[in-house]
Design a protein around this motif. Sequence first.
Motif, PDB file in Angstrom:
ATOM      1  N   TYR A   1       0.829  -1.211   0.000  1.00  0.00           N
ATOM      2  CA  TYR A   1       0.000   0.000   0.000  1.00  0.00           C
ATOM      3  C   TYR A   1       0.863   1.262   0.000  1.00  0.00           C
ATOM      4  O   TYR A   1       0.522   2.257  -0.639  1.00  0.00           O
ATOM      5  CB  TYR A   1      -0.919  -0.020   1.213  1.00  0.00           C
ATOM      6  N   ARG A   2       1.985   1.214   0.692  1.00  0.00           N
ATOM      7  CA  ARG A   2       2.889   2.367   0.699  1.00  0.00           C
ATOM      8  C   ARG A   2       3.454   2.627  -0.704  1.00  0.00           C
ATOM      9  O   ARG A   2       3.531   3.779  -1.156  1.00  0.00           O
ATOM     10  CB  ARG A   2       4.026   2.120   1.688  1.00  0.00           C
ATOM     11  N   GLY A   3       3.826   1.562  -1.405  1.00  0.00           N
ATOM     12  CA  GLY A   3       4.304   1.735  -2.772  1.00  0.00           C
ATOM     13  C   GLY A   3       3.230   2.272  -3.698  1.00  0.00           C
ATOM     14  O   GLY A   3       3.507   3.088  -4.591  1.00  0.00           O
ATOM     15  N   TYR A   4       1.991   1.814  -3.484  1.00  0.00           N
ATOM     16  CA  TYR A   4       0.891   2.335  -4.311  1.00  0.00           C
ATOM     17  C   TYR A   4       0.685   3.830  -4.082  1.00  0.00           C
ATOM     18  O   TYR A   4       0.458   4.586  -5.038  1.00  0.00           O
ATOM     19  CB  TYR A   4      -0.397   1.577  -3.993  1.00  0.00           C
ATOM     20  N   CYS A   5       0.764   4.270  -2.831  1.00  0.00           N
ATOM     21  CA  CYS A   5       0.585   5.700  -2.543  1.00  0.00           C
ATOM     22  C   CYS A   5       1.669   6.536  -3.216  1.00  0.00           C
ATOM     23  O   CYS A   5       1.383   7.614  -3.765  1.00  0.00           O
ATOM     24  CB  CYS A   5       0.597   5.935  -1.032  1.00  0.00           C
ATOM     25  N   SER A   6       2.896   6.050  -3.213  1.00  0.00           N
ATOM     26  CA  SER A   6       3.980   6.790  -3.868  1.00  0.00           C
ATOM     27  C   SER A   6       3.740   6.887  -5.369  1.00  0.00           C
ATOM     28  O   SER A   6       3.917   7.955  -5.975  1.00  0.00           O
ATOM     29  CB  SER A   6       5.315   6.106  -3.584  1.00  0.00           C
ATOM     30  N   ARG A   7       3.332   5.778  -5.977  1.00  0.00           N
ATOM     31  CA  ARG A   7       3.075   5.805  -7.424  1.00  0.00           C
ATOM     32  C   ARG A   7       1.862   6.658  -7.760  1.00  0.00           C
ATOM     33  O   ARG A   7       1.833   7.332  -8.803  1.00  0.00           O
ATOM     34  CB  ARG A   7       2.876   4.376  -7.935  1.00  0.00           C
ATOM     35  N   ARG A   8       0.865   6.642  -6.896  1.00  0.00           N
ATOM     36  CA  ARG A   8      -0.330   7.458  -7.139  1.00  0.00           C
ATOM     37  C   ARG A   8       0.016   8.951  -7.102  1.00  0.00           C
ATOM     38  O   ARG A   8      -0.458   9.733  -7.945  1.00  0.00           O
ATOM     39  CB  ARG A   8      -1.379   7.122  -6.081  1.00  0.00           C
ATOM     40  N   ILE A   9       0.836   9.358  -6.159  1.00  0.00           N
ATOM     41  CA  ILE A   9       1.246  10.762  -6.084  1.00  0.00           C
ATOM     42  C   ILE A   9       2.015  11.158  -7.340  1.00  0.00           C
ATOM     43  O   ILE A   9       1.796  12.237  -7.913  1.00  0.00           O
ATOM     44  CB  ILE A   9       2.088  10.997  -4.816  1.00  0.00           C
ATOM     45  N   GLU A  10       2.900  10.288  -7.785  1.00  0.00           N
ATOM     46  CA  GLU A  10       3.693  10.601  -8.978  1.00  0.00           C
ATOM     47  C   GLU A  10       2.817  10.699 -10.221  1.00  0.00           C
ATOM     48  O   GLU A  10       3.004  11.588 -11.062  1.00  0.00           O
ATOM     49  CB  GLU A  10       4.770   9.535  -9.169  1.00  0.00           C
ATOM     50  N   ARG A  11       1.828   9.803 -10.339  1.00  0.00           N
ATOM     51  CA  ARG A  11       0.940   9.858 -11.503  1.00  0.00           C
ATOM     52  C   ARG A  11       0.102  11.136 -11.508  1.00  0.00           C
ATOM     53  O   ARG A  11      -0.102  11.753 -12.562  1.00  0.00           O
ATOM     54  CB  ARG A  11       0.020   8.630 -11.511  1.00  0.00           C
TER      55      ARG A  11
ATOM     56  N   ALA B   1      -2.067  15.721  -1.322  1.00  0.00           N
ATOM     57  CA  ALA B   1      -1.862  15.876   0.124  1.00  0.00           C
ATOM     58  C   ALA B   1      -2.427  14.690   0.900  1.00  0.00           C
ATOM     59  O   ALA B   1      -1.833  14.239   1.890  1.00  0.00           O
ATOM     60  CB  ALA B   1      -2.508  17.179   0.597  1.00  0.00           C
ATOM     61  N   VAL B   2      -3.561  14.152   0.456  1.00  0.00           N
ATOM     62  CA  VAL B   2      -4.171  13.021   1.161  1.00  0.00           C
ATOM     63  C   VAL B   2      -3.278  11.785   1.080  1.00  0.00           C
ATOM     64  O   VAL B   2      -3.006  11.113   2.091  1.00  0.00           O
ATOM     65  CB  VAL B   2      -5.569  12.728   0.579  1.00  0.00           C
ATOM     66  N   PHE B   3      -2.781  11.478  -0.108  1.00  0.00           N
ATOM     67  CA  PHE B   3      -1.965  10.271  -0.257  1.00  0.00           C
ATOM     68  C   PHE B   3      -0.562  10.455   0.307  1.00  0.00           C
ATOM     69  O   PHE B   3       0.123   9.465   0.564  1.00  0.00           O
ATOM     70  CB  PHE B   3      -1.913   9.858  -1.725  1.00  0.00           C
ATOM     71  N   GLU B   4      -0.139  11.689   0.508  1.00  0.00           N
ATOM     72  CA  GLU B   4       1.119  11.909   1.224  1.00  0.00           C
ATOM     73  C   GLU B   4       0.971  11.497   2.689  1.00  0.00           C
ATOM     74  O   GLU B   4       1.879  10.888   3.277  1.00  0.00           O
ATOM     75  CB  GLU B   4       1.516  13.380   1.121  1.00  0.00           C
ATOM     76  N   VAL B   5      -0.178  11.810   3.281  1.00  0.00           N
ATOM     77  CA  VAL B   5      -0.454  11.361   4.654  1.00  0.00           C
ATOM     78  C   VAL B   5      -0.535   9.839   4.710  1.00  0.00           C
ATOM     79  O   VAL B   5       0.032   9.194   5.606  1.00  0.00           O
ATOM     80  CB  VAL B   5      -1.765  11.994   5.167  1.00  0.00           C
ATOM     81  N   GLU B   6      -1.229   9.253   3.743  1.00  0.00           N
ATOM     82  CA  GLU B   6      -1.391   7.798   3.734  1.00  0.00           C
ATOM     83  C   GLU B   6      -0.058   7.080   3.539  1.00  0.00           C
ATOM     84  O   GLU B   6       0.167   6.012   4.112  1.00  0.00           O
ATOM     85  CB  GLU B   6      -2.362   7.405   2.611  1.00  0.00           C
ATOM     86  N   ARG B   7       0.818   7.658   2.762  1.00  0.00           N
ATOM     87  CA  ARG B   7       2.119   7.019   2.530  1.00  0.00           C
ATOM     88  C   ARG B   7       2.934   6.946   3.823  1.00  0.00           C
ATOM     89  O   ARG B   7       3.495   5.890   4.159  1.00  0.00           O
ATOM     90  CB  ARG B   7       2.886   7.802   1.464  1.00  0.00           C
ATOM     91  N   ASN B   8       2.982   8.040   4.566  1.00  0.00           N
ATOM     92  CA  ASN B   8       3.724   8.032   5.830  1.00  0.00           C
ATOM     93  C   ASN B   8       3.057   7.137   6.873  1.00  0.00           C
ATOM     94  O   ASN B   8       3.733   6.436   7.636  1.00  0.00           O
ATOM     95  CB  ASN B   8       3.837   9.466   6.360  1.00  0.00           C
ATOM     96  N   TRP B   9       1.719   7.146   6.903  1.00  0.00           N
ATOM     97  CA  TRP B   9       1.010   6.290   7.861  1.00  0.00           C
ATOM     98  C   TRP B   9       1.239   4.811   7.545  1.00  0.00           C
ATOM     99  O   TRP B   9       1.447   3.991   8.453  1.00  0.00           O
ATOM    100  CB  TRP B   9      -0.478   6.617   7.818  1.00  0.00           C
ATOM    101  N   ALA B  10       1.215   4.449   6.262  1.00  0.00           N
ATOM    102  CA  ALA B  10       1.442   3.050   5.882  1.00  0.00           C
ATOM    103  C   ALA B  10       2.867   2.615   6.213  1.00  0.00           C
ATOM    104  O   ALA B  10       3.096   1.465   6.622  1.00  0.00           O
ATOM    105  CB  ALA B  10       1.165   2.872   4.389  1.00  0.00           C
TER     106      ALA B  10
END
Length: 380
Positions: free
Chosen positions: A133-143, A183-192
């Motif tokens: 899930y952390r990897g998905y959040c990083s890729r989602r932010i980049e996309r 901003a939302v997925f940046e929070v999720e990435r750190n939380w994951a």
Amino acid sequence: MPSDTLQGLELRFKSSMYEIKRLNKLWSDQSLYCKPEILIPIFDDLNVSTQPPNENIRNDVHKYNGEDLNEESIDQLFRRIDLGVKQTKKTMNTENKSSDETKTNGPKVLRILEIVKNAQQKHGLRHENYQRYRGYCSRRIERIRKSLKFMHSYKCAPKRTAKFIARNVSAELIGDLRFLQIAVFEVERNWAYAMQMKFEMIDLPLSRKKFHMRQKLRRAVKSAHFLHSLIDDNPLVHEVTRVETVSYVSFIFGSLELELKNWKRAIETFDRARIGYSELLEQVRNSELSETYATKCREVENLLILCRAQTGDANVLLSTVSSVNLNASEDDRKPSPEQLIGKAITENTKQQKEKARMMKEPKPIKPFFFDLAANFTEVC
């Protein structure tokens, strides 16, 4: 002429390539060279695509057999091309302005909990795979950044390393909700990342990963506060999104206080999140959204019970536990939750007192001559 093409004839005679192919019954561009003569329709204006076919065609159809019927200079040809480019630019600018106006009209609604839960269920958290899930959040932010052309940049200098230049989201850009998703997925990435460290600590309880985990949770809280600053008092955001953001930020902050064992502050933040999600549950009419909010409310209530149990406040605990069925008989009636909680609290206090007493009392020391007497009796 052998060097003629359909595109060249279209530009030269202000015609349409599709109409030339239709009139001459050409199935491909290469079949142009099989015809001794080509019929070319002449149009009244350049804006052919906006009108239905055959309405702006003149009655006369010119025949072309390789020789120019209306000779025009190269300057005239390029002027006509420039005129067509200007017209297309004008139409594109008007379309972009209209799309921007539609984007900025009215406050925007972003269901943060719905987006987060869908992403979590589809990308690893169904099986508690926080790393995925952390990897998905990083890729989602980049996309999202690539689609918005809002990428970070690097300033290069000769004989020096490249300097990273960050592009942060500002409150003026929230008219497009994709900036808010960053901003939302940046929070999720750190939380994951923090939850991944927590699950890795199960096999290694004495590992120093707990400090890394707490640091990631602090970073998630920092990103959550930045998300709240973007939405707070922003006219571009709807009130529903504002309430949901406050609840989401409170839940992230409560998770940090829970790990730090600050029970009172955790109770305050989780209670704020529970109030916000319960308000949204009352307002929403969609069944799927209501189920999502109800599940989140139950999760927050369980965390509240845990925090209140750690504080040892029996009165607060009793208010959260459901009452017993009063219609049952006295023989069938089980011990009430109040009795069970009181019994657990008294046993816990007894164990703590006994442990403290054992730590204070010195252990009795057996005299040395007792061992000598025991050995003497064994020998005899």
